[in-house]
Motif scaffolding. Structure first.
Motif, PDB file in Angstrom:
ATOM      1  N   ASP B 212      47.428  11.675 -17.824  1.00  0.00           N
ATOM      2  CA  ASP B 212      47.736  11.859 -16.389  1.00  0.00           C
ATOM      3  C   ASP B 212      48.725  13.227 -15.970  1.00  0.00           C
ATOM      4  O   ASP B 212      49.538  13.254 -16.870  1.00  0.00           O
ATOM      5  N   CYS B 213      48.418  13.933 -14.964  1.00  0.00           N
ATOM      6  CA  CYS B 213      49.172  14.971 -14.628  1.00  0.00           C
ATOM      7  C   CYS B 213      49.611  14.742 -13.118  1.00  0.00           C
ATOM      8  O   CYS B 213      48.659  14.473 -12.444  1.00  0.00           O
ATOM      9  N   VAL B 214      50.754  15.058 -12.455  1.00  0.00           N
ATOM     10  CA  VAL B 214      50.810  15.398 -11.040  1.00  0.00           C
ATOM     11  C   VAL B 214      50.408  16.674 -10.815  1.00  0.00           C
ATOM     12  O   VAL B 214      50.928  17.657 -11.425  1.00  0.00           O
ATOM     13  N   SER B 215      49.614  17.163  -9.855  1.00  0.00           N
ATOM     14  CA  SER B 215      49.103  18.391  -9.567  1.00  0.00           C
ATOM     15  C   SER B 215      49.833  18.810  -7.979  1.00  0.00           C
ATOM     16  O   SER B 215      49.829  17.885  -7.191  1.00  0.00           O
ATOM     17  N   VAL B 216      49.508  20.235  -7.653  1.00  0.00           N
ATOM     18  CA  VAL B 216      49.943  20.737  -6.476  1.00  0.00           C
ATOM     19  C   VAL B 216      48.806  21.208  -5.703  1.00  0.00           C
ATOM     20  O   VAL B 216      48.145  22.024  -6.548  1.00  0.00           O
ATOM     21  N   THR B 220      48.241  28.956  -1.024  1.00  0.00           N
ATOM     22  CA  THR B 220      48.220  30.052  -1.700  1.00  0.00           C
ATOM     23  C   THR B 220      48.808  29.887  -3.205  1.00  0.00           C
ATOM     24  O   THR B 220      49.664  28.970  -3.311  1.00  0.00           O
ATOM     25  N   VAL B 221      48.809  30.696  -4.106  1.00  0.00           N
ATOM     26  CA  VAL B 221      49.106  30.403  -5.383  1.00  0.00           C
ATOM     27  C   VAL B 221      50.508  30.606  -5.733  1.00  0.00           C
ATOM     28  O   VAL B 221      51.146  29.801  -6.153  1.00  0.00           O
ATOM     29  N   GLU B 222      51.290  31.388  -5.014  1.00  0.00           N
ATOM     30  CA  GLU B 222      52.857  31.243  -4.889  1.00  0.00           C
ATOM     31  C   GLU B 222      53.434  30.236  -4.323  1.00  0.00           C
ATOM     32  O   GLU B 222      54.367  29.759  -4.967  1.00  0.00           O
ATOM     33  N   ASP B 223      52.736  29.574  -3.349  1.00  0.00           N
ATOM     34  CA  ASP B 223      53.422  28.483  -2.681  1.00  0.00           C
ATOM     35  C   ASP B 223      53.059  27.281  -3.850  1.00  0.00           C
ATOM     36  O   ASP B 223      53.945  26.582  -4.181  1.00  0.00           O
ATOM     37  N   ALA B 224      51.884  27.126  -4.367  1.00  0.00           N
ATOM     38  CA  ALA B 224      51.686  26.040  -5.364  1.00  0.00           C
ATOM     39  C   ALA B 224      52.664  26.360  -6.633  1.00  0.00           C
ATOM     40  O   ALA B 224      53.272  25.287  -7.246  1.00  0.00           O
ATOM     41  N   LEU B 225      52.818  27.469  -7.056  1.00  0.00           N
ATOM     42  CA  LEU B 225      53.737  27.806  -8.328  1.00  0.00           C
ATOM     43  C   LEU B 225      55.326  27.311  -8.022  1.00  0.00           C
ATOM     44  O   LEU B 225      55.971  26.288  -8.453  1.00  0.00           O
TER      45      LEU B 225
END
Lengths: 483, 483
Positions: B212-216, B220-225
């Motif tokens: 299992d992983c928690v994901s986001v 946008t990519v910058e927000d997810a990172l």
């Protein structure tokens, strides 16, 4: 034990120096002749080289040298446990019904041959590497090299015995539960249990494939480390899915005065001699290190998981159809253990795996507070006669301080640590997180120099090595992170 | 979809800037009022915050700011999948019979609250995170945010939907088989599936605990990172046995013109629209990268192991007694899958684990030759009506390019990649070895800037971010290893 050999008890440096004198082949022939003469009564060997094979090997090495190759182990004899493949030799795993002719060398054997070493024999073991005793073999029990009434320890019994008796300067074993350490402790030699995935297990009969390690026995720490470095090779073995890349940055030494953890409650199962020997070793360790007591319960619980939990199913898997088709071919104690593997479900596995993960994390956190852990290699030893009466209980006791190591992904180094009043050896083992192999060896060398015990069962004196253990050979880019 | 909110489609920077203006609480209250008004017909939510709770949270954050704390996410609303604990909220895992009141925040939630974010609601999911569809929930199927006849994808269906519709700037999902990527692909948003063990899973209802992983999800990519970095926290979570220390040295960017692998044989299960969309994305990728075709068979075989192999027993373990005691409380498709876990033995487990290890090694070797792998996020999409007819087959098809990722210990980033002729989104996913999260994000940002698609389903234009993704904030000692 009487041994008429000139080379008896020679360490790696002795062999390396001598084999340059033009008498190398004759020296190996003399060794082989003595081994063959004693073979019938020496249960340590399952198979020995042929004279013709020795000559062919030697000529090949000479040709390579003449072609300009540098062979660090030129003409040095070694032995391997008979669950490790050597091209052209049978691999028995101490079970004749299982035996097969190996078509290629195990990767570790190939690496050592590449370095110039010559395989002189294959050694006895607890069948399928299942045991810590050295008695579970149709080729006979391997006696302790100090007192033949006692066990040698196992499962790498033969490899430990031939090193302790000074027949070869080093031998390979395997270590899943503690098979590369317990027999080192019982025979006054060094047993290096490398970080899982450093030395390839390709071409090794699996016990628990996810946990198995190839281990090294030698008379001195520097010899064991040198052999491990060579057996590991320059790059991870692509044919072994469990091989791992050695991190670029690993410690190569412990601090000048390291902080060593010691279990707060030590269990010796009533063995007062072992208890006394460990107390003495502990007092001597205090001259070299700061000792701190730690709670050992996570280690103990994890150790119990190895044989009481679903990892036994890996051993069952390794035996395949033999278990059903020819149970009489299997040692009764081994059968009793390995046949239990079918009783575990995948749900049992995951429940145990989750607990393993929790306990491993606790152990990692405890080890992060210290430079290493030090434990008795085994809490007790038994006679061959006692072993027959309680083959499972005593075996399990021997694993008290070893069984958790590979489940928690640790590195370990078993060291000689003096003698009991009855003359049997006692041992200690240093344990640390993964990839601390070199750092443990560095401190292990200091310990061995301080102890300066006779080497193995050879009665040869310990002599200070010409150099202290240092970072590996030029070419490897490694950073020393000390302390 | 019509949305009367001022904040609709705001990204992280929009919220971060606006919440400093003194109207922060009112803005959140307005958002919550709209969400509550629509709650009955919006299947994406399982639970929403209370107005009183919102006020209390806000006051606490203001007090912390006044005490001198810097809160990078001050007053930014977010949602979490309802298999993640939030103190004082029920955790249902989309199964009312399983529901419990969480006594503390999951570690990732605690980290985001610590950074100033405010939890506005908990989102719907495929029950027990078992599914890639978004239909397996007693709280209703979550419709696709572009066309309500189609599935949203799952299992993190609600979290993807509320981000795609611009209700919150980011949401947490979980990802075991592909639950953090498939719904990103079906809703034109970014889904960051971090390296296993980077973001803590403490306080998350397990699906397969070892994977299992928690994901986001974010627009946008910058927000997810940025969210992933904050959710990960500064140090590994000591309460999560699967947490891992982020290596000091990891790549933070792909080369200027990276070398990307692409499967030589692509499977779309007859979905010509998805095939065409991917061909178009591929052509555009060629302007940014060198594409090399690779044999995908190891990936495909490993993907099949996840649901056909013994890892299903982890899901069985997670349900505990519910499976026997109240089977009618479980979604029929979920029951069909999870009840199979009891059929596997520990021997089955180890046989599959050995194959996993071999395939993972092959995959690692293939990925070592390139900077990343690029695949369609899902090969096809289905309507809710189709899904009812073939709930298992279509679900399994959706996992073609995701199911192997966590078994092989990889990092992944799902990205918007244009639209099909029918107006539904298509997605691509970048995949690399562990700890390449930042490097994938750096290239993902380049890709998103080149594509400049409207964000999610909001019809808001993409705007070039003020800065390119760089190594993390000062204080972290990291070396940039580029290329």
């Amino acid at each position: 034990m009487h041994n008429p050999l000139q080379t008896s008890g020679w360490n790696l440096a002795d062999w390396q120096a001598a084999q340059k004198d033009g008498q190398g082949l004759q020296r190996l022939q003399a060794l082989l002749a003595v081994l063959k003469k004693d073979q019938e009564k020496d249960t340590a060997w399952i198979a020995l080289a042929e004279v013709s094979g020795l000559e062919a090997d030697w000529q090949q090495l000479e040709a390579r040298q003449q072609a300009g190759e540098t062979l660090p182990l030129m003409g040095v004899p070694f032995a391997i446990k008979d669950n490790i493949d050597a091209k052209g030799w049978p691999t028995t795993a101490a079970c004749p019904a299982f035996s097969y002719q190996a078509e290629k060398d195990a990767q570790v054997v190939a690496e050592l041959k590449q370095a110039g070493a010559i395989l002189i024999g294959k050694t006895n073991l607890d069948q399928f590497a299942t045991g810590l005793v050295g008695t579970r073999s149709p080729y006979g029990a391997v006696p302790n090299s100090f007192n033949p009434d006692y066990v040698s320890g196992g499962s790498s019994s033969g490899s430990a015995s031939v090193v302790a008796r000074g027949l070869v300067p080093f031998a390979l074993g395997t270590d899943t539960a503690g098979s590369g350490r317990v027999p080192a402790g019982f025979n006054n030699i060094v047993g290096l249990k490398p970080t899982r995935g450093w030395l390839s297990t390709s071409g090794v009969v699996p016990a628990c494939r996810t946990l198995d390690c190839v281990s090294v026995f030698a008379l001195t720490v520097e010899d064991a480390l040198q052999v491990a470095e060579l057996a590991a090779g320059a790059t991870p073995d692509a044919s072994d899915p469990w091989s791992r890349t050695h991190p670029q940055t690993t410690p190569v030494a412990l601090p000048e005065r390291p902080r060593l953890a010691i279990p707060a409650n030590l269990e010796f199962f009533g063995d007062r001699q072992m208890q006394t020997a460990f107390a003495k070793a502990r007092a001597e360790l205090e001259t070299l290190a700061e000792l701190v007591e730690i709670d050992f319960s996570a280690f103990s619980e994890l150790a119990a998981l190895l044989y009481q939990g679903p990892w036994v199913a890996e051993r069952t898997h390794a035996l395949g159809s033999l278990l059903d088709q020819d149970p009489s071919a299997i040692d009764p104690s081994v059968y009793k253990i390995v046949s239990q593997g079918v009783d575990f479900s995948a749900l049992d596995y995951f429940a145990a795996e989750y607990r393993r993960q929790e306990l491993s994390r606790q152990i990692q956190q405890q080890l992060a507070e210290v430079d290493a852990l030090v434990v008795p290699t085994s809490p007790t030893i038994r006679t061959l006669a006692e072993m027959e009466k309680e083959p499972l209980v005593y075996n399990s006791q021997f694993g008290t301080y070893t069984n958790f190591t590979n489940l928690a992904d640790l590195s370990a180094l078993a060291l000689p640590a003096g003698f009991r009043d009855d003359g049997l050896p006692a041992g200690i083992t240093l344990i640390a997180t993964a990839w601390q192999d070199r750092a443990l060896a560095e401190f292990g060398q200091r310990w061995q120099a301080q102890q300066a015990l006779p080497l193995g069962a050879t009665q040869r004196e310990y002599s200070t090595p010409s150099q202290r253990i240092r970072p590996p050979a030029p070419g490897a880019v490694r950073l020393a992170v000390v302390g």
